[in-house]
Scaffold this motif. Structure first.
Motif, PDB file in Angstrom:
ATOM      1  N   LEU A  45      -6.719  -2.244   2.678  1.00 21.62           N
ATOM      2  CA  LEU A  45      -7.963  -1.703   2.134  1.00 21.62           C
ATOM      3  C   LEU A  45      -8.101  -1.942   0.637  1.00 21.62           C
ATOM      4  O   LEU A  45      -9.223  -1.921   0.109  1.00 21.62           O
ATOM      5  CB  LEU A  45      -8.064  -0.198   2.415  1.00 21.62           C
ATOM      6  CG  LEU A  45      -8.451   0.214   3.842  1.00 21.62           C
ATOM      7  CD1 LEU A  45      -8.305   1.713   4.016  1.00 21.62           C
ATOM      8  CD2 LEU A  45      -9.872  -0.234   4.168  1.00 21.62           C
TER       9      LEU A  45
ATOM     10  N   LEU B  43      -7.530  10.886   8.243  1.00 25.64           N
ATOM     11  CA  LEU B  43      -7.742  10.884   6.799  1.00 25.64           C
ATOM     12  C   LEU B  43      -8.885  11.823   6.425  1.00 25.64           C
ATOM     13  O   LEU B  43      -9.958  11.782   7.027  1.00 25.64           O
ATOM     14  CB  LEU B  43      -8.061   9.457   6.333  1.00 25.64           C
ATOM     15  CG  LEU B  43      -7.935   9.171   4.849  1.00 25.64           C
ATOM     16  CD1 LEU B  43      -6.516   9.390   4.372  1.00 25.64           C
ATOM     17  CD2 LEU B  43      -8.360   7.737   4.553  1.00 25.64           C
TER      18      LEU B  43
ATOM     19  N   CYS C 163       1.404   3.680   7.901  1.00 26.04           N
ATOM     20  CA  CYS C 163       0.518   3.648   6.735  1.00 26.04           C
ATOM     21  C   CYS C 163       0.467   2.276   6.081  1.00 26.04           C
ATOM     22  O   CYS C 163      -0.509   1.945   5.396  1.00 26.04           O
ATOM     23  CB  CYS C 163       0.934   4.706   5.720  1.00 26.04           C
ATOM     24  SG  CYS C 163       2.602   4.510   5.056  1.00 26.04           S
TER      25      CYS C 163
ATOM     26  N   VAL D 288      -1.962  10.811   3.289  1.00 23.44           N
ATOM     27  CA  VAL D 288      -2.041   9.777   4.332  1.00 23.44           C
ATOM     28  C   VAL D 288      -0.727   9.811   5.112  1.00 23.44           C
ATOM     29  O   VAL D 288       0.325   9.448   4.566  1.00 23.44           O
ATOM     30  CB  VAL D 288      -2.245   8.374   3.711  1.00 23.44           C
ATOM     31  CG1 VAL D 288      -2.292   7.310   4.804  1.00 23.44           C
ATOM     32  CG2 VAL D 288      -3.512   8.334   2.864  1.00 23.44           C
TER      33      VAL D 288
ATOM     34  N   LEU E 227      -2.660   0.307   6.606  1.00 25.67           N
ATOM     35  CA  LEU E 227      -3.885   0.714   5.914  1.00 25.67           C
ATOM     36  C   LEU E 227      -4.005   0.105   4.522  1.00 25.67           C
ATOM     37  O   LEU E 227      -5.091   0.104   3.937  1.00 25.67           O
ATOM     38  CB  LEU E 227      -3.942   2.244   5.796  1.00 25.67           C
ATOM     39  CG  LEU E 227      -3.944   3.029   7.105  1.00 25.67           C
ATOM     40  CD1 LEU E 227      -3.880   4.528   6.814  1.00 25.67           C
ATOM     41  CD2 LEU E 227      -5.164   2.695   7.938  1.00 25.67           C
ATOM     42  N   LEU E 228      -2.913  -0.424   3.990  1.00 23.27           N
ATOM     43  CA  LEU E 228      -2.915  -0.884   2.599  1.00 23.27           C
ATOM     44  C   LEU E 228      -3.801  -2.103   2.338  1.00 23.27           C
ATOM     45  O   LEU E 228      -4.256  -2.294   1.200  1.00 23.27           O
ATOM     46  CB  LEU E 228      -1.486  -1.141   2.116  1.00 23.27           C
ATOM     47  CG  LEU E 228      -0.606   0.115   2.036  1.00 23.27           C
ATOM     48  CD1 LEU E 228       0.733  -0.208   1.368  1.00 23.27           C
ATOM     49  CD2 LEU E 228      -1.301   1.250   1.309  1.00 23.27           C
TER      50      LEU E 228
ATOM     51  N   VAL F 149      -4.465   4.054  -0.931  1.00 21.41           N
ATOM     52  CA  VAL F 149      -5.545   4.127   0.058  1.00 21.41           C
ATOM     53  C   VAL F 149      -6.821   4.641  -0.607  1.00 21.41           C
ATOM     54  O   VAL F 149      -7.925   4.155  -0.315  1.00 21.41           O
ATOM     55  CB  VAL F 149      -5.127   5.006   1.257  1.00 21.41           C
ATOM     56  CG1 VAL F 149      -6.321   5.301   2.160  1.00 21.41           C
ATOM     57  CG2 VAL F 149      -4.020   4.309   2.052  1.00 21.41           C
ATOM     58  N   ARG F 150      -6.697   5.617  -1.499  1.00 19.58           N
ATOM     59  CA  ARG F 150      -7.868   6.091  -2.239  1.00 19.58           C
ATOM     60  C   ARG F 150      -8.527   4.939  -2.998  1.00 19.58           C
ATOM     61  O   ARG F 150      -9.752   4.788  -2.997  1.00 19.58           O
ATOM     62  CB  ARG F 150      -7.474   7.205  -3.201  1.00 19.58           C
ATOM     63  CG  ARG F 150      -8.623   7.685  -4.081  1.00 19.58           C
ATOM     64  CD  ARG F 150      -8.131   8.650  -5.165  1.00 19.58           C
ATOM     65  NE  ARG F 150      -9.202   8.925  -6.099  1.00 19.58           N
ATOM     66  CZ  ARG F 150      -9.503   8.181  -7.163  1.00 19.58           C
ATOM     67  NH1 ARG F 150      -8.800   7.071  -7.405  1.00 19.58           N
ATOM     68  NH2 ARG F 150     -10.492   8.501  -7.966  1.00 19.58           N
TER      69      ARG F 150
ATOM     70  N   ALA G  42      -8.320   4.725   9.946  1.00 16.41           N
ATOM     71  CA  ALA G  42      -7.761   5.715   9.025  1.00 16.41           C
ATOM     72  C   ALA G  42      -8.309   7.109   9.287  1.00 16.41           C
ATOM     73  O   ALA G  42      -7.593   8.112   9.134  1.00 16.41           O
ATOM     74  CB  ALA G  42      -8.052   5.298   7.583  1.00 16.41           C
TER      75      ALA G  42
END
Length: 411
Positions: free
Chosen positions: A290, A312, A284, A318, A287-288, A346-347, A305
């Motif tokens: 983002l 996702l 994960c 996540v 993905l950060l 991530v949101r 993702a």
């Protein structure tokens, strides 16, 4: 008041020590660095003064070299309640490691909810010193990226991304694990891994908290959050009427280095500085990035993702590790479970890049699963079952923050 919000507020009240919040009364009975930042995001909606106090208390423990320690020990808590405690670190009332620099973003958020220029002015130079420390003391690879010297510094202690670099470390022995008294062994790191954590921490301590030693890794999550923190620091400087261009330039340099160094085949991977190799694990942390609004590879990262490795929007939260990997474990610490803080970050990143429907679905799920598991530390991404300790502070705090943004998420 929303019932879930009331329950979350009660968790935060129960974990409040008077000047800071413990992550958990049982498992984590002191103040943790990035926990306090996430907690402040929720506290700002309940009590801005407590949110400010949370962050000020943490920065009162800042070292002269600018580092913000990952633990600030509560003197009223018995020494045997947590290992490794203050006597192990030999650093007064703190540890000597750090955690991801999410603090500037938290400081800005608290100010935006309840404007307080005095609060901003007091913390701005401390935040500058903190970021300067990371950039000047931790660029082990010479590429403009921060290297962590211990898995605990990533905040994702037991991630499979650290297995390769950790294989060089001989486990310590002869210590007593306090965590197993409060958590199931199947949810926690194994004894050999924990022994490696203790060995690395002792070696770093014995070097005077200066040497990189046998573990130096460029973590995409840590560096993405530093770039985001520089963008937040630029906004804080603007609020204070100070020059902000250097912060934006620093963020751009880190983002460029991330893409040039850690991006490979559609994903961000950690890099072992001692070997120069990227770790092969999809976690994960990759993905950060983002959260960075100008990230050129964002469409490809969203595709990763939502693909089979993380699914996702089709699983809970996540997943912390690749769902298709042989080593995926839905219940063991950072080897598969979903954590609310990663989902929350991530949101935020999805919103940054216009993925509003997916962000709303993720946010609603985070709130629902937190309420259903009594604000569990982490959850099984496939079933939603809670793992780790309950009444976990950042789970409760980020639920409050999500409800403030999505008030109809859960009744």
């Amino acid at each position: 008041m929303n019932v879930t919000r009331e329950r979350a507020a009660a968790v935060l009240a129960g974990n409040w020590l008077g000047a800071s919040t413990v992550p958990s009364r049982s498992l984590y009975p002191h103040q943790w660095s990035w926990d306090s930042a996430f907690i402040a995001f929720g506290l700002r909606h309940l009590s801005p003064s407590r949110a400010r106090r949370e962050l000020v208390t943490l920065f009162e423990a800042q070292w002269p070299d600018g580092r913000v320690p990952h633990i600030v020990f509560d003197p009223a808590t018995p020494p045997e309640a947590y290992f490794p405690g203050p006597s192990f670190w030999q650093a007064g009332r703190t540890s000597g490691l750090v955690q991801p620099p999410v603090h500037a973003r938290a400081v800005l958020a608290v100010h935006e909810t309840a404007p307080d220029l005095q609060f901003l002015a007091a913390l701005y130079p401390k935040l500058v010193a903190w970021h300067d420390h990371l950039r000047t003391h931790r660029d082990a690879g010479g590429r403009g990226l921060v290297a962590i010297v211990h898995p605990w510094e990533s905040g994702m202690d037991n991630s499979p991304a650290w297995d390769g670099p950790l294989s060089r470390v001989t486990p310590a022995t002869g210590f007593v694990r306090r965590d197993l008294a409060h958590g199931a062994a199947g949810d926690r790191p194994g004894d050999d891994d924990y022994g490696r954590y203790v060995r690395l921490a002792a070696d770093y301590r014995d070097s005077g908290y200066r040497d990189f030693g046998t573990f130096a890794v460029e973590d995409p999550g840590f560096n993405a959050l530093l770039a985001d923190a520089e963008l937040a620091l630029a906004e804080i400087a603007d609020e204070l009427g100070l020059p902000s261009g250097a912060h934006r330039e620093a963020a751009a340099r880190i983002e460029k280095a991330l893409q040039e160094t850690l991006w490979h085949d559609g994903f961000f991977f950690a890099r072992d500085v001692l070997t120069g190799s990227l770790t092969p694990e999809y976690t994960c942390a990759g993905l950060l990035p983002l959260v960075l609004p100008d990230l050129a590879v964002a469409p490809a990262l969203v595709a990763a993702a939502t693909g089979p490795r993380f699914r996702l929007g089709r699983v809970h939260g996540v997943p912390s590790h690749d769902l298709t990997a042989p080593g995926f474990d839905p219940g063991r610490y950072w080897r598969g479970p979903s954590w609310s803080n990663i989902g929350w970050l991530v949101r935020r990143g999805l919103v940054c890049h216009g993925e509003f429907a997916l962000a709303a679905r993720l946010g609603g799920d985070l709130v629902e699963i937190a309420a259903r598991t009594d604000f569990a530390e982490y959850v099984d991404p496939l079933t939603g079952a809670g793992h780790g300790t309950r009444s976990f502070s950042w789970t409760a705090a980020l639920t409050v923050d999500l409800l403030a943004d999505q008030p109809a998420a859960v009744a």
